[in-house]
Design an enzyme around this catalytic site. Sequence first.
Site, PDB file in Angstrom:
ATOM      1  N   GLU A 169      -5.503   8.284  -0.489  1.00 54.66           N
ATOM      2  CA  GLU A 169      -5.690   9.579  -1.133  1.00 54.66           C
ATOM      3  C   GLU A 169      -5.428  10.594  -0.035  1.00 54.66           C
ATOM      4  OE1 GLU A 169      -7.251  12.690  -1.487  1.00 54.66           O
ATOM      5  OE2 GLU A 169      -9.242  11.989  -2.075  1.00 54.66           O
ATOM      6  N   CYS A 196     -10.595  17.666  -0.726  1.00 58.06           N
ATOM      7  CA  CYS A 196      -9.261  17.293  -1.234  1.00 58.06           C
ATOM      8  C   CYS A 196      -8.917  18.130  -2.453  1.00 58.06           C
ATOM      9  CB  CYS A 196      -9.212  15.833  -1.667  1.00 58.06           C
ATOM     10  SG  CYS A 196     -10.294  14.728  -0.801  1.00 58.06           S
TER      11      CYS A 196
END
Lengths: 530, 530
Positions: free
Chosen positions: B265, B302
Amino acid sequence: MTLTGNMLIGQQRIAGNREAIRGIDPATHTVLEPAYAGGSAAHVEQACALAWAALDSYRETTLDARSEFLEAIAHEIEALGDELIDRAAAETGLPRGRLLGERGRTCQQLRLFARTVRNGEWLDVRVDTAQPQRQPLPRSDLRQRQVPLGPVAVFGASNFPLAFSVAGGDTASALAAGCPVIVKAHSAHPGTSELIGHALARAVKACGLPPGVFSLLYGSGREVGIALVTDPRIKAVGFTGSRSGGLALVQAAQARPVPIPVYAEMSSINPVLLFPAALHNRAQALAEGFVASLTLGAGQFCTNPGLVIARKGPALNSFIAAAAERLRHSPAQTMLTPGIFNAYEAGVTALLENPRAQLCAEGLRSTGPNQCQARLFTTQSSDFLADHSLQAEVFGAASLIVQCSDDDEIRQVIERLEGQLTASLHLDDEDLEQARALLSTLERKAGRLLVNGWPTGVEVCEAMVHGGPFPATSDSRTTSVGTAAIHRFLRPVCYQDFPDSLLPGALKQANPLRLRRLLDGQREAHNNAQ
Amino acid sequence: MTLTGNMLIGQQRIAGNREAIRGIDPATHTVLEPAYAGGSAAHVEQACALAWAALDSYRETTLDARSEFLEAIAHEIEALGDELIDRAAAETGLPRGRLLGERGRTCQQLRLFARTVRNGEWLDVRVDTAQPQRQPLPRSDLRQRQVPLGPVAVFGASNFPLAFSVAGGDTASALAAGCPVIVKAHSAHPGTSELIGHALARAVKACGLPPGVFSLLYGSGREVGIALVTDPRIKAVGFTGSRSGGLALVQAAQARPVPIPVYAEMSSINPVLLFPAALHNRAQALAEGFVASLTLGAGQFCTNPGLVIARKGPALNSFIAAAAERLRHSPAQTMLTPGIFNAYEAGVTALLENPRAQLCAEGLRSTGPNQCQARLFTTQSSDFLADHSLQAEVFGAASLIVQCSDDDEIRQVIERLEGQLTASLHLDDEDLEQARALLSTLERKAGRLLVNGWPTGVEVCEAMVHGGPFPATSDSRTTSVGTAAIHRFLRPVCYQDFPDSLLPGALKQANPLRLRRLLDGQREAHNNAQ
């Protein structure tokens, strides 16, 4: 219909402008008409643009509409009648009976995916409803469904001109997932591909779908394949074929600015374990079953039993003697293509020249072209462990029996194996404990484990796994046969706090598709399939 | 407990022999005790051997036993009490309140996976019973279940020292799937990692599991990470971090003789779309919500809203003015590490020096070390479309507003975006049709779509998708948060014609685990979760 030698870009027949491929009757070396001029990167560009244009509309077809499309493809294939069987027989050398069976399987596969689509479980709908009062923070309304990855490139296989080719498992599962498909036809059966391609295009038209849902390209070299795999609009690849071919596609896909998944089904020697009691009690019957599986279709199956593992002794000797005897009477069979025949001969020659392998028996010869003469070899486990080349797949009716001194050697041989599509265990009750002790190792090695069966024959159903650890496939997390194959072409999307009117049907509060959703952690009861 | 500076290889405390890492209080630049000497390839070898030895026994734990283990980890983490929070606060500069919340989330996540394991749906059991009378060929009995891939390497993230680190989502989902885990601790919080690592090891011991189920390694350079990813016994990798870090792991994993999946990720700028009516009706409230989300945790998420897309005009001007005003009063915040602070400053400098971006507002300065001063930039859609570098993630509290002339430009900007974790839509009723027209494009771009919410804040639940197309992640087919994450570490195996006594419990005819199996294409009714 008259074969045209053209590609199909959507509903358009387009002539290629590169070196032509031609069907060849491998039994006679007769070159078949028409010529199929290869496509270029420009044709790939056209097909991808059309597929991209079709995506948003195709992926939002209703479950019913998409199911009917899959059923219409099956119907159109059946409507091709004898012409399909005749052409496929001429191009592949496969017997009509086999091709009739394969056509049935191909159409059943499309209808099974139609039922799968209608059922809707593949959408994996999950709903976590809002908890506005939750402390310390409220929970949003969160809903998940699966969406298609996008246009998929499919590379047909040589050995199943129907079931693993233009309208085969990869195409069926990608279309089921909502992905437009561009097929690169296998050069071994261009006419069969054209017939099936037209059946598919007719189904697209009959169902009122955008033309880019399906295209069919030809090409003799790498141009079309590499252009397809590297086009930014292609979002996944399905492939069945050689290890080198599969790895080339994987490499090209990974080198893209945006890498994509490649589902390559590549190489497997499908170990068969003969346990002591079974071997003792029925060596003769096992030998018969083994040779039948080994020589079926000239051994041209990914699941061909290319390796037998057993403990040395009189029972194994009886098995070897019986298998050898049977093999010596097994007739030569026409292989699919001169290329496959040459590769088979090269693989056999390598074994003949390898001092660690001993030729045990040969099948009958034949004078015609491309005739596969079955071969059976033996080796000692120490030799097998010392020489990795003995694990190389020889595509065709050749197999190697590994003779082990004890159970520990059997375990070592299994541990040394590369990833496999299948592993078969022949056992009687007295063998159960010994088999159980090997199960976890075998599960790590193969996608399908069989007891007292032979690996050839892959049922198209819910529970099938035609997959396995590398290099059997490039992605062990999936299967290329069976309904679970649809998941290869999907990805999840979550919708947070969407107003109901903006939610896709599958996620609307009233559950209009009557899906069995995971609602706040509990599975709902009703469902379409009942 | 007293921090030791040692690694954990199974139940053993092992001192490293490479360059040490040390925790640093980013608010004061104070170096914290103890030093954590880095591990070597030999330590990786030890940990992998232990994990491999644990695999066969751990993967066959009962659903209850595995659930209890996950719950025991949560219990042990809670039992660490204030020591954990104090150390994490010192190492990360994160406020205690945030860390308390994150600890709650981490433990809830472990307990959610415990429920998921117990429920057993993840086994995806499919049974197709034999049809011995079927024509032309009988059908075998075929049963499918999911098995764990094998030992998993987890790379902790810097920005969630608990929820995305040693016992975070990757570890929880891999353990839930039946995979032993080896964590490479993030160098930004070694002490926190040791505390959590010991909690995990205590749970392993308390549950009587083999020690290799969990190991924790440290390392300042690439040695440990590359040795982990290339060890043949490691079968999958979980990673949360930078794009360059993630791509290096992907590359190493693909170059192995047997490639493995890497779930990385990596990078997302999380576009926020402001639709006209919403912007007109509530520019001020939107600006407040935006700045709150942008500056939360110094923007170190994120899912930080790094891009705003809207149509030019008075309403957008009001939004920009209000956001700028608010931002100017937003206090500087301590960033997690000097490295993250320096990268933030470099990203901001690149924008300041880019003639296509205009600085719109700056947050308050602070004189301490590693202080994140928020920044807001604007650009024109033509500039954004012309300069790909404007899409680069600036990890921290910086965002860019793209001003578009018309709807077509908005669509172009969205089409040009790389893959994202999230996309947020702020809309009122009058905006619904315009939003609907963009939905299919947004679904192709992001893993999670939000309406009238901000992307920061990722619920751990069944429906969450924390994932998305490349480069948001290396594999869009999965999520790293939420129960669906368990599927990353599983693969299907099919059992053909197995005697019942040899079948794993999940597949036995009597269904002793009371799973809701797919039996001959129909979903069974009963299930553990009811």
